[in-house]
Design a protein around this motif. Structure first.
Motif, PDB file in Angstrom:
ATOM      1  N   LEU A 153      38.088 -23.382   8.350  1.00 24.63           N
ATOM      2  CA  LEU A 153      39.102 -22.398   8.744  1.00 24.63           C
ATOM      3  C   LEU A 153      39.599 -22.676  10.157  1.00 24.63           C
ATOM      4  CD1 LEU A 153      37.623 -19.029   7.418  1.00 24.63           C
ATOM      5  CD2 LEU A 153      39.774 -20.080   6.725  1.00 24.63           C
ATOM      6  N   SER A 154      38.678 -22.979  11.060  1.00 27.79           N
ATOM      7  CA  SER A 154      39.038 -23.233  12.457  1.00 27.79           C
ATOM      8  C   SER A 154      39.933 -24.452  12.619  1.00 27.79           C
ATOM      9  CB  SER A 154      37.778 -23.420  13.303  1.00 27.79           C
ATOM     10  OG  SER A 154      37.059 -22.220  13.375  1.00 27.79           O
ATOM     11  N   SER A 155      39.859 -25.357  11.678  1.00 29.37           N
ATOM     12  CA  SER A 155      40.667 -26.576  11.782  1.00 29.37           C
ATOM     13  C   SER A 155      42.166 -26.276  11.661  1.00 29.37           C
ATOM     14  CB  SER A 155      40.240 -27.606  10.736  1.00 29.37           C
ATOM     15  OG  SER A 155      40.531 -27.145   9.437  1.00 29.37           O
ATOM     16  N   TYR A 156      42.520 -25.076  11.212  1.00 25.57           N
ATOM     17  CA  TYR A 156      43.933 -24.704  11.116  1.00 25.57           C
ATOM     18  C   TYR A 156      44.603 -24.726  12.501  1.00 25.57           C
ATOM     19  CZ  TYR A 156      48.129 -21.889  10.430  1.00 25.57           C
ATOM     20  OH  TYR A 156      49.419 -21.433  10.437  1.00 25.57           O
ATOM     21  N   VAL A 157      43.903 -24.236  13.518  1.00 19.26           N
ATOM     22  CA  VAL A 157      44.469 -24.239  14.870  1.00 19.26           C
ATOM     23  C   VAL A 157      44.683 -25.682  15.328  1.00 19.26           C
ATOM     24  CG1 VAL A 157      44.171 -23.473  17.251  1.00 19.26           C
ATOM     25  CG2 VAL A 157      43.335 -22.038  15.389  1.00 19.26           C
ATOM     26  N   LEU A 158      43.717 -26.543  15.044  1.00 18.33           N
ATOM     27  CA  LEU A 158      43.846 -27.961  15.393  1.00 18.33           C
ATOM     28  C   LEU A 158      45.020 -28.596  14.653  1.00 18.33           C
ATOM     29  CD1 LEU A 158      42.690 -30.420  16.890  1.00 18.33           C
ATOM     30  CD2 LEU A 158      41.199 -30.783  14.908  1.00 18.33           C
ATOM     31  N   PHE A 159      45.181 -28.264  13.388  1.00 15.80           N
ATOM     32  CA  PHE A 159      46.291 -28.774  12.588  1.00 15.80           C
ATOM     33  C   PHE A 159      47.636 -28.379  13.212  1.00 15.80           C
ATOM     34  CE2 PHE A 159      49.421 -27.798   9.248  1.00 15.80           C
ATOM     35  CZ  PHE A 159      49.611 -29.067   8.727  1.00 15.80           C
TER      36      PHE A 159
ATOM     37  N   GLY B 229      52.545 -31.607  18.415  1.00 20.08           N
ATOM     38  CA  GLY B 229      52.541 -32.792  19.263  1.00 20.08           C
ATOM     39  C   GLY B 229      51.748 -32.634  20.549  1.00 20.08           C
ATOM     40  N   VAL B 230      50.776 -31.740  20.528  1.00 25.17           N
ATOM     41  CA  VAL B 230      49.942 -31.495  21.702  1.00 25.17           C
ATOM     42  C   VAL B 230      49.095 -32.729  21.990  1.00 25.17           C
ATOM     43  CG1 VAL B 230      48.026 -30.064  22.538  1.00 25.17           C
ATOM     44  CG2 VAL B 230      49.928 -29.015  21.328  1.00 25.17           C
ATOM     45  N   GLY B 231      48.879 -33.022  23.267  1.00 22.74           N
ATOM     46  CA  GLY B 231      48.111 -34.202  23.665  1.00 22.74           C
ATOM     47  C   GLY B 231      46.628 -34.097  23.330  1.00 22.74           C
ATOM     48  N   TRP B 232      45.965 -35.243  23.440  1.00 20.89           N
ATOM     49  CA  TRP B 232      44.551 -35.323  23.062  1.00 20.89           C
ATOM     50  C   TRP B 232      43.640 -34.495  23.951  1.00 20.89           C
ATOM     51  CZ3 TRP B 232      41.994 -36.033  18.932  1.00 20.89           C
ATOM     52  CH2 TRP B 232      42.557 -36.774  17.900  1.00 20.89           C
ATOM     53  N   GLY B 233      44.010 -34.270  25.195  1.00 17.91           N
ATOM     54  CA  GLY B 233      43.170 -33.457  26.079  1.00 17.91           C
ATOM     55  C   GLY B 233      42.976 -32.051  25.532  1.00 17.91           C
TER      56      GLY B 233
ATOM     57  N   ILE C  33      39.957 -28.085  21.880  1.00 18.51           N
ATOM     58  CA  ILE C  33      39.933 -27.293  20.647  1.00 18.51           C
ATOM     59  C   ILE C  33      38.766 -27.744  19.768  1.00 18.51           C
ATOM     60  CG2 ILE C  33      41.163 -26.890  18.459  1.00 18.51           C
ATOM     61  CD1 ILE C  33      43.786 -26.882  20.131  1.00 18.51           C
ATOM     62  N   ILE C  34      38.604 -29.041  19.623  1.00 16.90           N
ATOM     63  CA  ILE C  34      37.510 -29.580  18.802  1.00 16.90           C
ATOM     64  C   ILE C  34      36.157 -29.183  19.380  1.00 16.90           C
ATOM     65  CG2 ILE C  34      36.370 -31.730  18.083  1.00 16.90           C
ATOM     66  CD1 ILE C  34      39.258 -32.921  17.832  1.00 16.90           C
ATOM     67  N   ILE C  35      36.023 -29.255  20.699  1.00 21.70           N
ATOM     68  CA  ILE C  35      34.755 -28.866  21.333  1.00 21.70           C
ATOM     69  C   ILE C  35      34.442 -27.404  21.039  1.00 21.70           C
ATOM     70  CG2 ILE C  35      33.652 -28.447  23.579  1.00 21.70           C
ATOM     71  CD1 ILE C  35      35.032 -31.091  24.510  1.00 21.70           C
ATOM     72  N   ASN C  36      35.433 -26.519  21.153  1.00 22.32           N
ATOM     73  CA  ASN C  36      35.212 -25.106  20.815  1.00 22.32           C
ATOM     74  C   ASN C  36      34.816 -24.940  19.350  1.00 22.32           C
ATOM     75  OD1 ASN C  36      35.674 -24.034  23.359  1.00 22.32           O
ATOM     76  ND2 ASN C  36      37.852 -23.714  22.991  1.00 22.32           N
TER      77      ASN C  36
ATOM     78  N   THR D 179      43.524 -20.513  20.200  1.00 21.59           N
ATOM     79  CA  THR D 179      44.911 -20.043  20.169  1.00 21.59           C
ATOM     80  C   THR D 179      45.394 -19.761  21.588  1.00 21.59           C
ATOM     81  OG1 THR D 179      44.684 -19.156  17.935  1.00 21.59           O
ATOM     82  CG2 THR D 179      46.462 -18.252  19.292  1.00 21.59           C
ATOM     83  N   ARG D 180      44.556 -19.138  22.401  1.00 16.29           N
ATOM     84  CA  ARG D 180      44.933 -18.868  23.797  1.00 16.29           C
ATOM     85  C   ARG D 180      45.094 -20.163  24.586  1.00 16.29           C
ATOM     86  NH1 ARG D 180      40.839 -13.835  24.636  1.00 16.29           N
ATOM     87  NH2 ARG D 180      42.134 -12.295  23.589  1.00 16.29           N
ATOM     88  N   LEU D 181      44.194 -21.112  24.345  1.00 12.88           N
ATOM     89  CA  LEU D 181      44.291 -22.425  24.997  1.00 12.88           C
ATOM     90  C   LEU D 181      45.618 -23.084  24.676  1.00 12.88           C
ATOM     91  CD1 LEU D 181      42.811 -24.781  26.521  1.00 12.88           C
ATOM     92  CD2 LEU D 181      41.948 -25.471  24.280  1.00 12.88           C
ATOM     93  N   LEU D 182      45.975 -23.079  23.400  1.00 16.41           N
ATOM     94  CA  LEU D 182      47.239 -23.664  22.959  1.00 16.41           C
ATOM     95  C   LEU D 182      48.433 -22.920  23.545  1.00 16.41           C
ATOM     96  CD1 LEU D 182      48.458 -25.880  21.213  1.00 16.41           C
ATOM     97  CD2 LEU D 182      48.279 -24.355  19.253  1.00 16.41           C
ATOM     98  N   ALA D 183      48.363 -21.603  23.567  1.00 15.24           N
ATOM     99  CA  ALA D 183      49.468 -20.804  24.127  1.00 15.24           C
ATOM    100  C   ALA D 183      49.664 -21.102  25.614  1.00 15.24           C
ATOM    101  CB  ALA D 183      49.193 -19.309  23.919  1.00 15.24           C
TER     102      ALA D 183
END
Length: 115
Positions: free
Chosen positions: A54-60, A66-70, A75-78, A106-110
């Motif tokens: 389920l959490s992989s949806y945010v990563l998707f 087009g978010v960078g690998w950093g 996100i993956i670490i969380n 989601t907050r990190l991405l925002a």
């Protein structure tokens, strides 16, 4: 549709998703909220794997934007902290309820998109 509108639409979807998975169920007589992922996580290992999926949806969505690998790595670490923390008997279920990886991601991405 411009990029800013697209980002806003994605973030709205992710906020709804995060609310559902992390804080959609109020605990009676408290201000604390659980989510569907906390309930699924009660099932040993299988529930934690389902939560990871389920959490992989945010990563998707981050990938689609087009978010960078950093940011994706954070996100993956969380996601992994949530997964491995949830594997601990009893303590893991409490950890899942408090960590709320999808809301964090989601907050990190925002924050990243706002820059």
């Amino acid at each position: 549709m411009n990029t800013k509108t697209s980002h806003q639409e994605v973030l709205q979807r992710l906020e709804k998703f995060s609310r559902f998975t992390d804080s959609s169920i109020g605990v009676p007589f408290t201000n604390f909220k659980l989510g569907a992922e906390s309930l699924i996580g009660i099932l040993p290992v299988v529930g934690d794997l389902a939560g990871l999926l389920l959490s992989s949806y945010v990563l998707f969505e981050a990938q689609r934007l087009g978010v960078g690998w950093g940011i994706k790595l954070r996100i993956i670490i969380n996601m992994l902290i949530d997964f491995f923390g949830g594997l601990l008997p009893v303590i893991g279920d409490v950890f899942d309820a408090y960590f709320k990886a999808n809301t964090r991601n989601t907050r990190l991405l925002a924050r990243h998109l706002a820059q």
